[in-house]
Design an enzyme around this catalytic site. Structure first.
Site, PDB file in Angstrom:
ATOM      1  N   CYS A  13       0.818  -1.208   0.000  1.00 32.04           N
ATOM      2  CA  CYS A  13       0.000   0.000   0.000  1.00 32.04           C
ATOM      3  C   CYS A  13       0.856   1.265   0.000  1.00 32.04           C
ATOM      4  CB  CYS A  13      -0.880   0.032   1.227  1.00 32.04           C
ATOM      5  SG  CYS A  13      -1.789  -1.473   1.514  1.00 32.04           S
ATOM      6  N   TRP A  51      -3.105  -2.472  -1.511  1.00 26.27           N
ATOM      7  CA  TRP A  51      -2.697  -3.791  -2.013  1.00 26.27           C
ATOM      8  C   TRP A  51      -3.350  -4.789  -1.061  1.00 26.27           C
ATOM      9  CZ3 TRP A  51       0.369  -8.027  -0.445  1.00 26.27           C
ATOM     10  CH2 TRP A  51       0.878  -8.840  -1.475  1.00 26.27           C
ATOM     11  N   GLU A  75      19.159 -14.913 -10.343  1.00 30.44           N
ATOM     12  CA  GLU A  75      18.643 -13.571 -10.596  1.00 30.44           C
ATOM     13  C   GLU A  75      18.053 -13.471 -12.007  1.00 30.44           C
ATOM     14  OE1 GLU A  75      17.796 -11.298  -8.821  1.00 30.44           O
ATOM     15  OE2 GLU A  75      17.733  -9.478 -10.006  1.00 30.44           O
ATOM     16  N   LYS A 106      14.229 -12.418 -12.833  1.00 33.06           N
ATOM     17  CA  LYS A 106      13.909 -11.268 -13.702  1.00 33.06           C
ATOM     18  C   LYS A 106      12.926 -11.696 -14.784  1.00 33.06           C
ATOM     19  CE  LYS A 106      14.721  -8.573 -11.990  1.00 33.06           C
ATOM     20  NZ  LYS A 106      15.268  -8.450 -10.690  1.00 33.06           N
ATOM     21  N   HIS A 117      19.295 -34.515 -11.341  1.00 35.30           N
ATOM     22  CA  HIS A 117      18.580 -35.130 -10.218  1.00 35.30           C
ATOM     23  C   HIS A 117      17.099 -34.790 -10.244  1.00 35.30           C
ATOM     24  CE1 HIS A 117      22.399 -36.448  -8.682  1.00 35.30           C
ATOM     25  NE2 HIS A 117      22.868 -35.220  -8.831  1.00 35.30           N
TER      26      HIS A 117
END
Ligand code: G6P
Length: 612
Positions: free
Chosen positions: A2, A76, A485, A489, A508
């Site tokens: 918010c 929110w 990262e 993204k 695996h």
């Protein structure tokens, strides 16, 4: 999360509130509202579901809401679906109290029942309506004024809050209260502002006063007066924010994210320079004297999201060049794990916003255990910056796009600088190696510019693969950290499912997901691990994968394996994450654009996660 803006002064409040809220749009929200008051007339409230433009339309850009005092909010949703009813501001039944709130009131159910026993009714599903009515209840019961009613409420509620309140009996005044949710007070001649985040008020003032936890304030045209829970006045100084209002504008770019990608060379250069004194790294200014550095037994890095990925990369660098044990923890796990920390250890928390709730809680946990804490933070005066023992400020400037770019790379650079200094002070590298590492770091800005110049190739490639169902990133060592990262993204803004895997781990389980044409991105910047990762790339290629290789200039043999290869300039391998991540930022960006997404405001996400 918010956003909050409040204004009291000699100008019309609504347009200022709308503009302030628009600067907070990047935080993520699903509804918005304003409450404005004209002198001692009744407060007028307007709310709207969806984008801020709806609220602007309803109020004729704020012009139809007259008055010099008002509060605004972008919500929110946490408690209750996104709707006009649940949107803030919330108002007590007879209009005595009107408020907006960021945070979560944990015991709202119990408080609601208490209030229902006192004949309060509830129109929304929010915890905020409960807190508004609790203020109203104490205000009327004790009749000793707003500060007392707020203090009584603060003692009774559990959770986090930044509360901005107007009382019908006190026209021309705004009251605020804070615990664990960000809030700053802006001051100017005859004007006061309150906001959850700096960009909201940068256009009006750069002089701010920080309100601490469990404090309240009364704002009026005479300025801001602060109070503690006992109702005593707390003296405060104002601080000046260096950020330029223009830094929070798009400046000709289509999206903040691309602008911020372009700002990385400068942000990195500034961050490096800020830590240098006479050409050498100086951590003393941030409280890390050499004897302290020598005495530290081990490091625990705690962070969330991309900042956590910085920690993963930094772990390799610290352990390799400074030979100090490092472990990296997700803040949301660390705090509930009853962690065992060495009393001579150091906890490094990393956070762009300085307000991430889990990271802040982890910092407090470490401090309670008496462990030294160092924060790598971007926002000056943020909660984490104020509470950590030592602070390394990254100089990224305001980061608006939800997907972090310059925040991430400047955090990487900060951790490199600390690692190099630790290595030197602890006698693990000699002067020559020290100078070499430092000179390598200084090449980052120029090399990043070079990568950005070559962005068209990534754009072309992204357009070709934008409809991919799944994308896998594989790498070893620091390359694995880059994969984490890069994958985040991509998925956070393009909504394409992607995973990052330590290349040796693929066999695996995950390799069973590889089908004909699946895009696999192999990151291979670590010379010693080059052949091993290439073998793993071949394993997926033979199962139908389409391979993109991301490597350094010189490794042209990558083209024998990969279907498409992206090169970044050579740099000492410890620092390669800071270069190799740039094409992956661009990849995420162009995937998102090609898919027609809202790049800067991806669905469901918030820039600064101030709830657990
Ligand atoms: C949010 C942002 C991420 C960020 C993470 C941690 O999820 O969307 O980009 O990495 O929070 O934020 P911080 O401000 O603590 O670095």
């Amino acid at each position: 999360m918010c956003g909050i803006v409040g204004y009291i002064g000699d100008k019309q409040a609504a347009p200022i509130l709308l503009e302030g809220l628009s600067k907070l749009e990047y935080r993520g929200y699903d509804s918005a509202g304003l409450a404005v008051r004209d002198g001692d007339k009744k407060v007028k409230v307007v709310k709207s579901k969806g984008r801020l433009s709806g609220l602007a339309e309803k109020t004729n850009d704020g012009k139809s809401l007259k008055g010099n005092c008002g509060i605004g909010h972008t919500r929110w949703a946490t408690h209750g679906e996104p709707s006009e009813t649940n949107a803030h501001p919330h108002v007590a039944d007879d209009g005595t109290v009107t408020a907006v709130h960021n945070g979560i009131i944990e015991n709202y159910q119990e408080l609601k029942e208490k209030l229902q026993r006192h004949d309060y009714n509830f129109y929304s599903q929010t915890d905020t309506e409960v807190v508004v009515k609790l203020i109203d209840y104490y205000y009327k019961k004790y009749q000793v004024g707003p500060i007392d009613a707020l203090a009584k409420t603060m003692v009774r509620v559990r959770g986090s809050y930044a509360l901005v309140v107007m009382f019908a009996d006190y026209p021309g005044e705004i009251y605020v209260a804070r615990k664990d949710s960000p809030m700053i007070i802006g001051v100017k001649d005859k004007e006061c502002f309150v906001a959850s985040d700096v960009p909201a008020i940068l256009n009006y003032t750069r002089d701010v006063i920080y309100i601490d936890n469990l404090e309240m304030a009364r704002l009026s045209t005479d300025g801001a007066v602060f109070y503690n829970l006992d109702g005593d006045v707390v003296p405060k100084e104002s601080s000046h924010i260096d950020w330029d209002a223009k830094a929070a504008e798009k400046g000709g770019f289509e999206h903040f994210m691309m602008k911020e990608i372009y700002e990385q060379p400068k942000a990195i250069e500034d961050t490096i320079n800020s830590a240098l004194n006479d050409g050498k790294i100086d951590l003393e200014a941030m409280g890390l004297k050499d004897d302290i550095i020598k005495d530290i037994s081990d490091i625990t890095i705690v962070a969330c999201g991309s900042a956590y990925h910085v920690g993963v990369a930094a772990q390799y660098v610290f352990e390799d060049i400074a030979r100090i044990p490092v472990r990296v923890e997700l803040a949301s796990e660390f705090r509930y794990r009853n962690p065992i920390l060495n009393e001579k250890g150091m906890v490094i928390v990393i956070s762009q916003s300085g307000e991430t709730a889990d990271t802040l809680a982890a910092l407090r946990e470490a401090k309670e255990m008496g462990i030294r804490t160092l924060a790598i933070v971007n926002v000056v005066g943020s909660s984490i910056a104020r509470e950590a023992d030592n602070v390394f400020y990254t100089l990224a400037g305001p980061e608006i796009s939800v997907a972090t770019t310059k925040g991430y790379t400047t955090q990487l650079v900060a951790s490199y600088l600390i690692a190099i200094q630790f290595a030197k002070v602890r006698g693990k590298i000699d002067d020559k190696q020290y100078d070499y590492y430092l000179s390598e770091l200084k090449t980052l800005p120029e090399k990043i510019n070079k990568i950005i110049d070559d962005k068209d190739r990534i754009q072309w490639f992204s357009a070709k693969f934008a409809n991919a169902k799944d994308v896998f990133f594989i790498g070893r060592g620091i390359d694995y950290a880059i994969c984490l990262e890069g994958s985040l993204k991509l998925k956070e803004i393009s909504y394409v499912h992607s995973e990052a895997y330590a290349a040796g781990e693929l066999k695996h389980g995950t390799i069973s997901l590889i089908e004909d044409g699946t895009l696999v991105i192999g990151v291979i910047t670590q010379p010693e691990l080059y052949e091993k990762t290439v073998s793993n790339m071949l394993e997926v290629k033979s199962r139908g994968a389409y391979l993109m290789g991301l490597t350094s200039y010189g490794h042209y043999e990558t083209e024998d394996t990969a279907n498409f290869t992206v090169y970044v300039p050579k740099i000492d391998e410890h620092f390669s994450a800071c270069l190799a991540v740039i094409p992956l930022q661009l990849l995420g960006y162009y995937f998102s654009v090609a898919r027609g997404n809202d790049v800067d405001k991806p669905r469901n996400l918030a820039k600064s996660v101030t709830v657990e």
